[in-house]
Design an enzyme around this catalytic site. Structure first.
Site: not given
Ligand code: RFL
Ligand code: PHB
Length: 394
Positions: A72, A201, A293, A297, A385
């Protein structure tokens, strides 16, 4: 019995470390409290940093991930119905993440372990490290009613947050840092096509939601729930209704629902123990630190610890540099705190937590707006990220 390294716990940290050490000719034995099937039954992480993927390949267990894992190069953040795409690749100079489930990579590591002929003892109970402060540590355990003892050079505590390793360090030698968040994540796994090709998200007045996936036919969805919520009170129908209410309309309209294959509530906690070592015992992964979560990570930070201990032990056995073991905790902790900070920040940014003043609400809105509207803000999110590089041991 005798070996170089006893590894307590056959989660991803323990299995990955075991394989990497084996590749360097460092014998090890893994002791796991539950059965292999039980370990595989836990549905957890889904997003891997490139550093983790490289380690998995180095361990000889990356083949299936490279075929079935999805690369991704972007991720979406939706705020009150408006979607923003964080272009991970262009904001980070080409870095990406790989979507591949923890269950699958654990299975790959278990298969590699079977081929390696190293000993793994599942359903080993009352595992206990001994004499960790001295030069001759050993680990005792019981299996099928029989007692065993393994002498070793080092012990790797990879036994998760509730394991025995951390508890075997005298309490006056460690300091714990913790934040428990109100409520948790209710997660559903369903054999339905994902609502969006990339993760979404979603921040919403009713609470956070996440659309994730395992493959084009397997979806993983989460919603933030309050501290009193019980999984039994959430029928599939209620879950899907609530998820839809928190998603932008165009996603809610095309969400394909189906029966849940798994449904559970994961708590949200930030936790670090310092130092991550005592004598000949090292703590890795969830045994030493936990993150909520939101930033994906947990497993990735665990992989940083594995990389550090593996690099150190390789030099200890190949070059006799046993003094390097002293560097383990300080090397890990810098990256651990990076992961802690990002996970804590992302959690505060994207969740709905009660008790904010009107001023704090305004600050929160402005922060969301800044990070999503500006390229600098998006870059800061993207950079963390995709994950920071591992520290090299010299
Ligand atoms: P684990 O996986 O907990 O494994 C520890 C193992 O030790 C065994 N054990 C013992 N064995 C012998 N004797 C004892 N006394 C023992 N006590 C325990 C246990 O049975 C177990 O098999 O720890 P490890 O290996 O450090 O791995 C950590 C990861 O599992 C964890 O950080 C991640 O799953 C966190 N996480 C995520 N991380 C990511 O990097 N990306 C993600 O997308 C992501 N998503 C998640 C997550 C965790 C979640 N939950 C359920 C908390 C999503 C969720 C919902
Ligand atoms: C998951 O797919 O389980 C997942 C993905 C991203 C997260 C947490 C969990 O931040």
């Amino acid at each position: 019995m005798k070996t170089k390294v006893v590894i307590i716990g056959a989660g991803p940290s323990g299995l990955l470390l075991g394989q990497l050490l084996h590749k360097q000719g460092i014998d090890n034995i893994i002791l796991e409290r539950v059965s292999a099937d039980y370990v595989l039954g836990r549905i957890r992480a889904g997003v891997l940093e490139e550093g983790f993927a490289s380690l998995l390949r180095e361990a000889g267990a990356g083949e299936r991930m490279d075929i079935d894992g999805e690369v991704h190069d972007g991720v979406e953040i939706a705020v009150d119905g408006k979607r923003v795409r964080i272009d991970l690749a262009s904001l980070t100079g080409g870095k990406k993440v790989i979507v591949y489930g923890q269950t699958e990579l654990t299975r790959d590591l278990m298969d590699a372990r079977t081929l390696s002929n190293q000993i793994t003892s599942y359903e080993a109970v009352n595992v206990e490290p001994h004499d960790i402060a001295g030069d001759l540590p050993f680990v005792s355990y019981e299996k099928d009613g029989q007692k065993f003892k393994i002498q070793c050079d080092y012990i790797a505590g990879c036994d998760g947050f509730h394991g025995v390793s951390r508890k075997s360090i005298p309490s006056d030698h460690i300091k714990e840092y913790e934040r428990v968040y109100p409520g948790g994540w209710l997660g559903v796994l369903s054999a339905t096509p994902p609502v969006n090709p990339e993760l979404v998200y979603a921040h919403h007045e009713r609470g956070f939601a996440l659309c994730s996936l395992r493959s084009q036919s397997l979806s993983r969805y989460y919603i933030q729930v309050g501290p009193k919520e019980k999984v039994e009170d959430w029928s599939d129908d209620r879950f899907w209704q609530e998820l839809k209410r928190r998603l932008p309309d165009e996603l809610a309209d095309k969400l394909i629902t189906g029966p849940s294959i798994e449904k559970s509530i994961a708590p949200m906690r930030s936790y670090v123990v310092e130092p991550m070592q005592y004598g000949r015992l090292f703590l890795l992964g969830d045994a030493a630190h936990i993150v909520p979560p939101t930033g994906a990570k947990g497993l990735n930070t665990a992989a940083g610890d594995v990389h550090t201990l593996y690099s150190i032990l390789t030099k200890v056995y190949a070059e006799g540099r046993s003094e390097l073991t002293e560097k383990y905790s300080q090397t890990c902790l810098r990256r651990v705190w990076d992961g802690e900070r990002f996970s804590w920040w992302m959690s505060n940014l994207l969740h709905k937590f009660e008790g904010k003043s009107a001023f704090e609400e305004k600050m929160h809105k402005s922060e969301l707006d800044y990070y999503l509207r500006t390229e600098t803000g998006q870059k800061i999110i993207a950079d963390q990220y995709v994950g920071l590089p591992y520290d090299e041991i010299k």
